[in-house]
Design a protein around this motif. Sequence first.
Motif: not given
Length: 406
Positions: A389-397
């Motif tokens: 999850f952390a590597a995927a980027g979340g809201a920023a991505e």
Amino acid sequence: MSRRVQVPSLLGDAGIRRAGTPERRFLFAVPPLTGHVNPAAAVAAELARRGHKIAWTGHPAFLQPLLRPGSRVFSAGGDAFGTHLLTVRDEHLRLRGGAALRFLWEEFIVPLGHAMMPGVETAIDRFRPDVVVSDQLVLAAPVAARRREIPWATSATTSAEFTRPLAGMPKVEEWVRERIGGFQLDHGIDDLLDLRFSDHLVLIFSTGALIGDISFFPDHFAFVGPALGRPTPRAFPWERLDGRPAVLVSLGTINGPSGERFFRVAAEAVRGLDIQAIFVAPPGLLEDSPPNVLVREHVPQLKLLERLSAVVCHGGHNTVCETLSHGLPLVVAPIRNDQPVIARQVEAAGAGVAVRFTRVRPGELRNALTTVLADGPHRRAAGRIRDSFAAAGGAAEAADRLEKLA
């Protein structure tokens, strides 16, 4: 001569766009469901921080408490649909399986689409967005965007659809697609698409670590991981946490009378265990609860997760992903809709144990809870998902992807 130097506000008032990114306008269309608003709100906040213009369309009375003060909201759906939703809610809470699915489409998704269409069209015409971001349950927004030839993105706040849960029931899957096709025909579009999946951009707030194999999805399907919202400022008696392993027991915002039985079973399951259990339950529901149970009507969930060892929940996508974002294992008791699919994902990923919501007994729930509390494979699997999850980027991505689409 003195120079004027602009210093960005520490409070985030002034938007800061990335170099070379022009200001854009994004319209978010969401249903009156908290779990579907929160991830979109996190993405919208990131876009606003970068200096873009944001507006929302949906039910204002529902939306405004969930959004930042001063958010621009265009009404769509009206009070009539709100009244309809209150009328049918209790019936929906009694249903399971195929009956719940049929009810969801016939009494909620399709009527919501028709009710929202005039307001969504007005919002687009007045706000003039560069991109429309539509929740999967809002059929009106993709249709309105297509009619005006505006790029649109899907906000997929649950990962259930990406495992094709109805693949083993082709007639049911076809029936759902007929509902989607019929809605488009009703509004003058005969070039039919599956409105649950944009052909421009699909934002999925999960990753393959939880969903499973995602290698076959096209490039415009973006698995960005959870977009966690800002913590809700709620009072909590932090001094009551005494250092023992702490467990959250929550059934989300909508569970109905059947939740009473589960809470009582859970209270018996934790009785005598050397843990503390925080139950998110209505006042007075557990007046004879064990001494290691703390009952609160509301909790600051994101902040509380930092102090927990495990979570028992109904399989709501937001709660599951927030839990796994903190590397915590789960016991999942799915109730309806997408929750059984999410529960299977959790089990298949090795990050938790699923139990039967309506039939689980105290002993079974106790065994499931003590299993995931042990420092073993479930906790390690939850840690792997947290890292994904952390590597995927979340809201920023998600914001990056939307900027490229605009």
